[in-house]
Enzyme design. Sequence first.
Site, PDB file in Angstrom:
ATOM      1  N   GLY A  85       4.077 103.389  90.969  1.00 50.63           N
ATOM      2  CA  GLY A  85       3.803 101.975  90.740  1.00 50.63           C
ATOM      3  C   GLY A  85       4.058 101.082  91.930  1.00 50.63           C
ATOM      4  CD  GLU A  87       7.754 101.038  84.445  1.00 47.83           C
ATOM      5  OE1 GLU A  87       7.671 100.431  85.523  1.00 47.83           O
ATOM      6  OE2 GLU A  87       8.704 101.782  84.165  1.00 47.83           O
ATOM      7  CG  ASP A  88       5.493 103.601  87.820  1.00 47.68           C
ATOM      8  OD1 ASP A  88       5.902 104.509  87.070  1.00 47.68           O
ATOM      9  OD2 ASP A  88       5.991 103.376  88.939  1.00 47.68           O
ATOM     10  CG  ASN A  89       3.327 109.198  86.049  1.00 46.21           C
ATOM     11  OD1 ASN A  89       3.168 109.819  85.012  1.00 46.21           O
ATOM     12  ND2 ASN A  89       2.919 109.660  87.220  1.00 46.21           N
ATOM     13  N   GLY A 146      -0.886 104.870  84.228  1.00 52.33           N
ATOM     14  CA  GLY A 146      -1.954 105.611  84.887  1.00 52.33           C
ATOM     15  C   GLY A 146      -2.449 106.769  84.047  1.00 52.33           C
TER      16      GLY A 146
END
Length: 324
Positions: free
Chosen positions: A93, A142-144, A147
């Site tokens: 992220g 959470e960023d992964n 995606g």
Amino acid sequence: MRPYKQAKYDILWVLDSNVLVDRGTLARAVDALCNQPASSSRKRPMGLVHHVPFAFLCEKSLGSRIEEAFLNTNHAKMYLALNILAIDSCVTGKSCLYRRSDVEKLTADLKPKTLTNGDPDSHAFGSRKGFGLAEFGRFMAEDNMIGAAIWHELGQRHDLSCDVAENAIGTMSFMDYVWRRVRWIRVRKHMVLAATILEPLTESVVVGILAAWAIRRLVGIPMWLFLFLHFSVWILVDLDVYAALAGHPVPRNEQMYFFVAWALRELCALPIWAVAIAGSEVRWRGTRYQMLPNGECKRADEGRKRRWFGTRSDQYVPIPSSVP
């Protein structure tokens, strides 16, 4: 959640506070997200554009140097390779662009969605229960997960921009570096178990020793000679990755420090992995969390009693799924 709800336009640029980018980075990323080349018209639509992190030092402590060597060689090499192969989502992220209207269709279950209702109205952003950004608040990475959800739920692909996310590295002790790596290995273990178990086979020391033993048994070449050639080629490849991202080789006055940090990183990779695999608790910004099998996490009760045989599972309280 407030900036997410109040954003004026549909395209969101999520950028870490310690990341710098070159002039024109945003324009090139938006172009990659919106303007799909004619040659790729049969491919899945573009849902996310991201940038490979490239570290630079603000403070030159031992841990910071090792972190720099890791991010600019091993991490960058794997990140580029996995995104070129595009077998599955692989996103950090540090710098990402995606559409808010797409995020509003996500439920974080990674199950393909059949979309028939069109995009939600702008006033509904962040308000639909079970959908949107708030659903990812229960994940440590959470960023992964965002995606991965764009990839699996919406069937949209990702693209790496030609720019890099210049990641500032502050003061970090050696143990800070160790526990940072332990934390993210434990997170990955609960998200992509098979890949995490096989991770040592991508490390120079493990691969080198196994290959040296096999070559000696097969053709009689001494292990020390093979290992010398192996590590020489390995570091040349890593230096080439560094130069490709930085636009220049490692500065001459930094080469000795870089080589020492690189060597320590390679030697510590397997012990750090072993420590990480043996546990499931991580510390983030002074708070302990317990990782769960699906990649979610629960906050650990600071006052719980420790026992020689472990801790009770009912001493963990869930993280709220939505954050005001």
